[in-house]
Design a protein around this motif. Structure first.
Motif, PDB file in Angstrom:
ATOM      1  N   LEU A 259       0.836  -1.185   0.000  1.00  0.00           N
ATOM      2  CA  LEU A 259       0.000   0.000   0.000  1.00  0.00           C
ATOM      3  C   LEU A 259       0.873   1.238   0.000  1.00  0.00           C
ATOM      4  CD1 LEU A 259      -2.498  -0.984   2.866  1.00  0.00           C
ATOM      5  CD2 LEU A 259      -2.836  -1.286   0.409  1.00  0.00           C
ATOM      6  N   SER A 260       0.314   2.370  -0.384  1.00  0.00           N
ATOM      7  CA  SER A 260       1.013   3.640  -0.168  1.00  0.00           C
ATOM      8  C   SER A 260       0.818   4.007   1.303  1.00  0.00           C
ATOM      9  CB  SER A 260       0.441   4.730  -1.073  1.00  0.00           C
ATOM     10  OG  SER A 260      -0.859   5.096  -0.631  1.00  0.00           O
ATOM     11  N   ALA A 261       1.605   4.953   1.797  1.00  0.00           N
ATOM     12  CA  ALA A 261       1.444   5.398   3.187  1.00  0.00           C
ATOM     13  C   ALA A 261       0.048   5.974   3.400  1.00  0.00           C
ATOM     14  CB  ALA A 261       2.522   6.421   3.540  1.00  0.00           C
ATOM     15  N   SER A 262      -0.467   6.724   2.419  1.00  0.00           N
ATOM     16  CA  SER A 262      -1.823   7.278   2.534  1.00  0.00           C
ATOM     17  C   SER A 262      -2.866   6.166   2.607  1.00  0.00           C
ATOM     18  CB  SER A 262      -2.142   8.186   1.344  1.00  0.00           C
ATOM     19  OG  SER A 262      -1.314   9.309   1.332  1.00  0.00           O
ATOM     20  N   ASP A 263      -2.706   5.129   1.773  1.00  0.00           N
ATOM     21  CA  ASP A 263      -3.622   3.985   1.805  1.00  0.00           C
ATOM     22  C   ASP A 263      -3.635   3.340   3.188  1.00  0.00           C
ATOM     23  OD1 ASP A 263      -4.266   4.172  -0.914  1.00  0.00           O
ATOM     24  OD2 ASP A 263      -2.899   2.558  -1.517  1.00  0.00           O
TER      25      ASP A 263
ATOM     26  N   ASP B 280       5.427   4.367  -5.447  1.00  0.00           N
ATOM     27  CA  ASP B 280       4.009   4.151  -5.167  1.00  0.00           C
ATOM     28  C   ASP B 280       3.183   5.360  -5.591  1.00  0.00           C
ATOM     29  OD1 ASP B 280       4.001   6.037  -3.031  1.00  0.00           O
ATOM     30  OD2 ASP B 280       4.334   4.490  -1.522  1.00  0.00           O
ATOM     31  N   THR B 281       1.881   5.294  -5.386  1.00  0.00           N
ATOM     32  CA  THR B 281       0.987   6.344  -5.870  1.00  0.00           C
ATOM     33  C   THR B 281       1.212   7.674  -5.148  1.00  0.00           C
ATOM     34  OG1 THR B 281      -0.751   5.464  -4.440  1.00  0.00           O
ATOM     35  CG2 THR B 281      -0.811   4.831  -6.756  1.00  0.00           C
ATOM     36  N   ASP B 282       1.553   7.645  -3.861  1.00  0.00           N
ATOM     37  CA  ASP B 282       1.858   8.902  -3.160  1.00  0.00           C
ATOM     38  C   ASP B 282       3.042   9.594  -3.823  1.00  0.00           C
ATOM     39  OD1 ASP B 282      -0.138   8.445  -1.277  1.00  0.00           O
ATOM     40  OD2 ASP B 282       1.236   7.891   0.342  1.00  0.00           O
ATOM     41  N   GLU B 283       4.095   8.823  -4.088  1.00  0.00           N
ATOM     42  CA  GLU B 283       5.306   9.376  -4.691  1.00  0.00           C
ATOM     43  C   GLU B 283       5.039   9.855  -6.116  1.00  0.00           C
ATOM     44  OE1 GLU B 283       8.544   6.631  -2.332  1.00  0.00           O
ATOM     45  OE2 GLU B 283       7.324   5.718  -3.901  1.00  0.00           O
ATOM     46  N   SER B 284       4.265   9.087  -6.852  1.00  0.00           N
ATOM     47  CA  SER B 284       3.920   9.437  -8.220  1.00  0.00           C
ATOM     48  C   SER B 284       3.143  10.751  -8.265  1.00  0.00           C
ATOM     49  CB  SER B 284       3.095   8.306  -8.839  1.00  0.00           C
ATOM     50  OG  SER B 284       2.736   8.604 -10.153  1.00  0.00           O
ATOM     51  N   ASN B 285       2.175  10.886  -7.369  1.00  0.00           N
ATOM     52  CA  ASN B 285       1.383  12.119  -7.324  1.00  0.00           C
ATOM     53  C   ASN B 285       2.242  13.307  -6.912  1.00  0.00           C
ATOM     54  OD1 ASN B 285      -0.986  10.857  -8.126  1.00  0.00           O
ATOM     55  ND2 ASN B 285      -1.617  10.421  -6.029  1.00  0.00           N
ATOM     56  N   ALA B 286       3.177  13.110  -5.985  1.00  0.00           N
ATOM     57  CA  ALA B 286       4.051  14.203  -5.546  1.00  0.00           C
ATOM     58  C   ALA B 286       4.884  14.748  -6.704  1.00  0.00           C
ATOM     59  CB  ALA B 286       4.964  13.731  -4.416  1.00  0.00           C
ATOM     60  N   ALA B 287       5.244  13.870  -7.637  1.00  0.00           N
ATOM     61  CA  ALA B 287       6.090  14.271  -8.762  1.00  0.00           C
ATOM     62  C   ALA B 287       5.306  14.567 -10.043  1.00  0.00           C
ATOM     63  CB  ALA B 287       7.118  13.180  -9.047  1.00  0.00           C
ATOM     64  N   PHE B 288       3.978  14.496  -9.981  1.00  0.00           N
ATOM     65  CA  PHE B 288       3.169  14.626 -11.202  1.00  0.00           C
ATOM     66  C   PHE B 288       3.680  13.674 -12.272  1.00  0.00           C
ATOM     67  CE2 PHE B 288       0.745  18.945 -11.389  1.00  0.00           C
ATOM     68  CZ  PHE B 288       0.074  18.605 -10.231  1.00  0.00           C
TER      69      PHE B 288
END
Length: 191
Positions: free
Chosen positions: A75-79, A172-180
Motif C-alpha cells: 500500500l502507499s502510506a496514505s492507503d 508508489d501512488t503517493d510518490e507518483s502524485n508528488a512528482a506529477f
C-alpha cells in the motif's frame, strides 16, 4: 543521457501464496492473467480481494501473479493510514513484524498477522544494466524526476539487481502524485 531509467507507478496490490489463493477463491484455484507487467513473468490478474483494516477497507485490490512464497500487501502510506494499518516502509519480501489486515475473497477470508508494507522505492536492473550504470545490488541512489511544476529528487532508492528483472524504477501512488509522474516518464539516476 545514459543514466536514464523508466519510472513506473506501482498502485496498491496483493501477492498471495497458493494456499491463501485457494482459501480466498476455492480449492485448486489459479490466477488468470489480465495483463503482463514490465517485470518478466509478472502479471496483473483478474482476481481482486477486499483488504480490510481497523478503520476502513479497499473493496477490490488487484492480485499480482504468479503466486509467491509469502503473502504480502503493498500500500502507499496514505492507503495504509486511511484503513488504519501501521505499515512500515520496507523492501518487498521483508514482512517480519509488518502491518496486519484481513483479506476477503469470494470463497473465504484470511487474517494476516503481518505482511502489509509500504514498498521502498527501488530500481530493478539486470546485471548488464547495473554494470552500464555503475550500480551494485542493494546500493542506495537518488533519482531526479523533471515534471511540469513538481520536479523532485527521490532519495533512498534501493537498487535491486537480478537477471530476472527489466530496467525500471518503481514508486508508489503517493510518490507518483508528488512528482506529477506520467506514463513513460524517465528519471535520472544520481549516485
Amino acid at each position: 543521457m545514459s543514466n536514464q531509467v523508466l519510472v513506473e507507478t506501482s498502485a496498491r496490490h496483493v501477492h498471495v501464496t497458493q494456499e491463501v489463493l485457494e482459501t480466498l477463491f476455492g480449492k485448486g484455484y489459479e490466477l488468470t492473467k489480465k495483463k503482463d507487467l514490465s517485470q518478466p513473468g509478472q502479471f496483473a490478474s483478474n482476481e481482486r480481494v477486499q483488504v480490510i483494516g481497523p478503520k476502513s477497507s479497499f473493496p477490490a485490490v488487484s492480485i499480482l501473479g504468479p503466486v509467491r512464497p509469502e503473502t504480502q500487501v503493498e500500500l502507499s502510506a496514505s492507503d495504509a493510514r486511511s484503513i488504519g494499518v501501521n505499515a512500515p516502509c520496507r523492501e518487498s519480501g521483508d514482512i517480519a513484524g509488518s502491518g496486519a489486515c484481513k483479506l476477503v475473497g469470494p470463497a473465504g477470508e484470511v487474517e494476516l498477522s503481518e505482511g502489509v508494507i509500504v514498498a521502498k522505492r527501488h530500481i530493478h536492473a539486470t546485471p548488464e544494466d547495473a554494470e552500464k550504470f555503475g550500480l551494485k545490488d542493494k546500493e542506495i541512489v537518488s533519482v531526479k524526476i523533471d515534471s511540469n511544476g513538481r520536479s523532485l529528487i527521490f532519495g533512498d532508492v534501493v537498487v535491486r539487481v537480478s537477471p530476472k528483472y527489466a530496467l525500471a524504477m518503481h514508486i508508489d501512488t503517493d510518490e507518483s502524485n508528488a512528482a506529477f509522474a506520467t506514463p513513460g516518464m524517465m528519471g535520472e539516476i544520481i549516485k
